[in-house]
Design a protein around this motif. Structure first.
Motif, mmCIF file in Angstrom:
data_model
loop_
_atom_site.group_PDB
_atom_site.id
_atom_site.type_symbol
_atom_site.label_atom_id
_atom_site.label_comp_id
_atom_site.label_asym_id
_atom_site.label_seq_id
_atom_site.Cartn_x
_atom_site.Cartn_y
_atom_site.Cartn_z
ATOM 1 N N PHE B 132 -35.214 -34.018 17.297
ATOM 2 C CA PHE B 132 -36.005 -35.242 17.399
ATOM 3 C C PHE B 132 -35.305 -36.314 18.212
ATOM 4 O O PHE B 132 -35.722 -37.466 18.243
ATOM 5 C CB PHE B 132 -36.369 -35.745 16.004
ATOM 6 C CG PHE B 132 -37.298 -34.805 15.316
ATOM 7 C CD1 PHE B 132 -38.660 -34.908 15.513
ATOM 8 C CD2 PHE B 132 -36.816 -33.786 14.536
ATOM 9 C CE1 PHE B 132 -39.528 -34.009 14.925
ATOM 10 C CE2 PHE B 132 -37.674 -32.884 13.937
ATOM 11 C CZ PHE B 132 -39.031 -32.996 14.143
ATOM 12 N N ILE B 133 -34.226 -35.931 18.846
ATOM 13 C CA ILE B 133 -33.450 -36.848 19.665
ATOM 14 C C ILE B 133 -33.786 -36.545 21.125
ATOM 15 O O ILE B 133 -33.913 -35.397 21.499
ATOM 16 C CB ILE B 133 -31.943 -36.592 19.425
ATOM 17 C CG1 ILE B 133 -31.610 -36.694 17.942
ATOM 18 C CG2 ILE B 133 -31.083 -37.502 20.246
ATOM 19 C CD1 ILE B 133 -31.850 -38.021 17.330
ATOM 20 N N SER B 134 -33.918 -37.605 21.933
ATOM 21 C CA SER B 134 -34.275 -37.377 23.339
ATOM 22 C C SER B 134 -33.112 -36.760 24.094
ATOM 23 O O SER B 134 -31.960 -36.822 23.662
ATOM 24 C CB SER B 134 -34.656 -38.691 23.990
ATOM 25 O OG SER B 134 -33.491 -39.482 24.131
ATOM 26 N N TRP B 135 -33.411 -36.194 25.262
ATOM 27 C CA TRP B 135 -32.356 -35.617 26.089
ATOM 28 C C TRP B 135 -31.392 -36.669 26.582
ATOM 29 O O TRP B 135 -30.213 -36.398 26.803
ATOM 30 C CB TRP B 135 -32.953 -34.827 27.244
ATOM 31 C CG TRP B 135 -33.306 -33.439 26.835
ATOM 32 C CD1 TRP B 135 -34.558 -32.919 26.696
ATOM 33 C CD2 TRP B 135 -32.400 -32.395 26.470
ATOM 34 N NE1 TRP B 135 -34.474 -31.619 26.265
ATOM 35 C CE2 TRP B 135 -33.166 -31.272 26.119
ATOM 36 C CE3 TRP B 135 -31.015 -32.299 26.398
ATOM 37 C CZ2 TRP B 135 -32.600 -30.071 25.714
ATOM 38 C CZ3 TRP B 135 -30.445 -31.113 25.995
ATOM 39 C CH2 TRP B 135 -31.228 -30.009 25.653
ATOM 40 N N VAL B 136 -31.896 -37.885 26.764
ATOM 41 C CA VAL B 136 -31.000 -38.952 27.183
ATOM 42 C C VAL B 136 -29.928 -39.166 26.116
ATOM 43 O O VAL B 136 -28.739 -39.316 26.423
ATOM 44 C CB VAL B 136 -31.781 -40.262 27.415
ATOM 45 C CG1 VAL B 136 -30.837 -41.362 27.847
ATOM 46 C CG2 VAL B 136 -32.857 -40.063 28.451
ATOM 47 N N LEU B 137 -30.357 -39.135 24.860
ATOM 48 C CA LEU B 137 -29.396 -39.327 23.779
ATOM 49 C C LEU B 137 -28.457 -38.132 23.653
ATOM 50 O O LEU B 137 -27.277 -38.294 23.344
ATOM 51 C CB LEU B 137 -30.132 -39.559 22.461
ATOM 52 C CG LEU B 137 -30.355 -41.036 22.185
ATOM 53 C CD1 LEU B 137 -31.389 -41.230 21.104
ATOM 54 C CD2 LEU B 137 -29.050 -41.700 21.794
ATOM 55 N N VAL B 138 -28.980 -36.939 23.892
ATOM 56 C CA VAL B 138 -28.106 -35.766 23.875
ATOM 57 C C VAL B 138 -27.026 -35.942 24.932
ATOM 58 O O VAL B 138 -25.842 -35.698 24.692
ATOM 59 C CB VAL B 138 -28.904 -34.470 24.133
ATOM 60 C CG1 VAL B 138 -27.965 -33.281 24.254
ATOM 61 C CG2 VAL B 138 -29.896 -34.232 23.022
ATOM 62 N N TYR B 139 -27.462 -36.417 26.101
ATOM 63 C CA TYR B 139 -26.496 -36.648 27.167
ATOM 64 C C TYR B 139 -25.491 -37.721 26.757
ATOM 65 O O TYR B 139 -24.295 -37.608 27.032
ATOM 66 C CB TYR B 139 -27.222 -37.045 28.453
ATOM 67 C CG TYR B 139 -26.293 -37.351 29.590
ATOM 68 C CD1 TYR B 139 -25.444 -36.372 30.089
ATOM 69 C CD2 TYR B 139 -26.243 -38.624 30.154
ATOM 70 C CE1 TYR B 139 -24.579 -36.645 31.123
ATOM 71 C CE2 TYR B 139 -25.384 -38.902 31.191
ATOM 72 C CZ TYR B 139 -24.548 -37.911 31.674
ATOM 73 O OH TYR B 139 -23.687 -38.187 32.689
ATOM 74 N N SER B 140 -25.992 -38.739 26.097
ATOM 75 C CA SER B 140 -25.114 -39.805 25.616
ATOM 76 C C SER B 140 -24.062 -39.249 24.667
ATOM 77 O O SER B 140 -22.871 -39.579 24.767
ATOM 78 C CB SER B 140 -25.951 -40.889 24.943
ATOM 79 O OG SER B 140 -25.140 -41.762 24.239
#
Lengths: 307, 316
Positions: B132-140
């Motif tokens: 449920f976490i965006s890819w941007v946050l995964v990248y973060s």
């Protein structure tokens, strides 16, 4: 018979090995999934001079909330927070209504061209014209730098329509027939009979579309050049790439943001800015998630069976 | 039961039903129009692949070049090489994702063996979270842990004197395909397992009882009861991912791409973005995404046909 069964409950050596390995692996997997978020949170709460030098792994040191206070004071961020919340609330509400209503209409066998129109919608799940044609269409419709670009394309979501339709087909039809005999029209039946029955599946749809809206990144990237329409995800991405050197931020962003970030320089590091924005973006999901997760299993199984 | 008045109402409902055919259609119409606007209308954009289109101009001001850009994909060596690389990446990453699609099934089968309810629930809830976490946050998250200067992993390794200079995990082209697969595995493993866990919950417990009486051990029951019960779900999902072989999505690869890993991270979706929005080559980008869509739909119907043939079920 009974005593034998009870004796069997004694764990054999093989059982112990099996359970040890299983529990160990699952514990590792679970920690791998949750620890990164915990790490972000404790490090934003730790004094920046400590977190910038060593890795704080277990508990925050010299607890402080300065990072959050200062981050939330950045102009761009509160705007983005507002846009993200607005698109999530408005978008999810409309998607839930549309999915419920369409799902309901598609259970009505007397609808003209029902099968055709159902496929007309479902096929879009697998097929799209492609990124650039979509982009050109959005430009032609005047949706560049337009808040509606976040809302309109998401309203009809094929997967959600399938979920609701299948769900309604599994509810007793007699309820709808009874209401019809009482003289209720299609819309009244939808609101008074079908909607209350569908609350569990609609909660699933709501959380799917809300998370989708909250996490969406590509549409901002493609369509928005007006910084007032930036979402949190987009701001986060920019910080990730630009906060690494405050100089580059001042070069690349508008005067407002650049100014306030440069004031942070004394205490905040690039990494602490990055982590704090990440937590701001993650927190709403962490808060909402526990309340909704119990609906997933029931919701997803129906969708898994068939389109 | 069948009083005359009841019979009359029935007839009336039937008549109404006939009249309501179009009423129901018109109720759905606004949504059908929305669906048309955002999913079918863009097909018109395919026409851009037949013009030498340059953004500030209008389409009618540009030269009509027919299939020039579409054939350029094959005939022009520069594009041919680039697209060859992109296809190789797409196939590699999609292929790795297909290979790992057994893991959620294994995850569910083994989690089902865990008898402590609270442990099972905690594992299930927490491993689903990354989905449920965006890819941007995964990248973060990736950045916070693996970047050169401030990354935790580098800090720890340096403190323990295992390495003397930081390793730049993110900006290196070693194992790009593998790391992309691992990130998407991290994000989706728990979530994909939920589907199987739900299916397991539907298995008739008597099967296990009967097997136990016959003296079947744990692994025998897992292999002969649980796994076969999950295979239908597995095949549906497998077919869907085969049908989506070319659609890796943009977000993940966009956020993880950098100058160093570009050669191995550019999948079709990212390539279309990079040449379309990045280099403003609209005609070529349109041509590529057009071919991609056509191949995708062909794949879908092939897979659908195979599924019909083998299992008597369709997925569309």
């Amino acid at each position: 018979m009974l005593p034998i069964v009870k004796k069997k409950k004694q764990y054999s050596f093989g059982d112990i090995v099996f359970y040890t390995i299983t529990y160990f692996v699952f514990t590792i997997l679970t920690i791998a999934c949750i620890y990164p978020f915990y790490f972000l949170i404790i490090n934003t709460l730790t004094a920046n001079e400590i977190s910038s030098k060593t890795a704080v792994l277990l508990l925050p040191q010299k607890l402080h909330f300065d990072n959050y206070v200062k981050i939330l004071k950045l102009n761009g961020l509160t705007d983005a927070l507002f846009v993200s919340v607005a698109r999530t609330v408005v978008g999810a509400t409309l998607t839930v209504f549309a999915s419920a209503f369409l799902g309901y209409l598609f259970t009505k066998k007397e609808m003209w061209g029902r099968k055709f129109w159902y496929r007309f919608i479902i096929i879009t799940m697998y097929f799209n014209a492609g990124l650039i044609p979509w982009f050109i269409t959005m430009l032609n419709l005047g949706l560049r730098n337009n808040f509606l670009a976040y809302i309109l394309p998401a309203i009809v979501a094929p997967f959600n329509v399938i979920l609701v339709k299948t769900y309604i087909e599994n509810t007793p039809q007699a309820l709808q027939e009874a209401a019809q005999i009482d003289g209720a029209g299609y819309f009244t039946i939808f609101l008074k009979v079908v909607w209350p029955l569908c609350v569990p599946i609609l909660a699933t749809v709501a959380i799917f579309s809300a998370v989708g809206q909250w996490n969406s990144f590509t549409d901002t990237l493609l369509l928005m050049t007006d910084s007032r329409l930036y979402t949190l995800q987009f701001i986060l991405y920019r910080y990730l790439n630009q906060a690494s050197s405050l100089a580059s931020i001042m070069r690349n962003s508008g005067a407002g943001i650049g100014q306030s970030v440069s004031n942070l320089a004394s205490s905040q590091t690039a990494q602490s800015v990055r982590m704090t924005v990440s937590v701001v973006v993650i927190l709403p999901i962490l808060f909402v998630y526990p309340f909704f997760q119990r609906y997933f299993v029931g919701g997803i199984i129906i969708g898994a069976v068939k389109g | 039961m069948s009083s005359p008045s009841y019979g009359n109402t029935r007839v009336k409902i039937k008549k109404n039903k006939h009249r309501d055919r179009f009423k129901l259609f018109f109720m759905a119409l606004p949504f059908l129009i929305l669906c048309f606007t955002f999913s079918y209308l863009p097909l018109y954009g395919w026409i851009y692949s037949m013009f030498d289109y340059r953004p500030p101009f209008k389409l009618y001001q540009c030269d009509f070049v027919g299939l020039k850009w579409i054939t350029a994909i094959v005939t022009n060596p520069v594009y041919r090489n680039a697209i060859g690389d992109v296809l190789r990446n797409t196939f590699a990453i999609s292929g790795l994702n297909l290979l790992t699609s057994v893991l959620p099934l294994a995850f569910a089968v083994f989690l089902n063996e865990v008898k402590r309810g609270w442990f099972k629930r905690i594992v299930q809830v927490l491993t689903t979270l990354p989905n449920f976490i965006s890819w941007v946050l995964v990248y973060s998250v990736a950045y916070v842990f693996f970047s050169t200067g401030d990354g935790v992993v580098n800090k720890l390794l340096m403190d323990m004197h295992i390495i003397s200079s930081p390793i730049n995990f993110l900006a290196s082209d070693n194992h790009t395909w593998l790391s992309m697969t691992l990130w998407s595995l991290w994000k989706t493993l728990g979530w994909s397992a939920i589907m199987y866990l739900a299916a397991i919950a539907g298995i008739d417990q008597e099967l296990y009882e009967a097997a136990k009486v016959d003296g079947a051990g744990r692994f025998r029951m897992m292999w002969n009861i649980t796994v076969p019960s999950l295979l239908p779900t597995f095949f549906v999902l497998l077919m869907l991912s085969v049908a989506n072989f070319l659609n890796n999505g943009l977000d993940q690869y966009y956020v993880f791409q950098n100058a160093m890993n570009k050669a191995h991270i550019q999948v079709l979706d990212l390539y279309v973005y990079n040449i379309g929005v990045g280099s403003m080559n609209f005609p070529l980008a349109t041509a590529v995404s057009m071919l991609k869509s056509i191949v995708s739909i062909a794949l879908l119907f092939t897979v659908n046909g195979v599924s019909k043939l083998l299992r008597g079920e369709t997925i569309v």
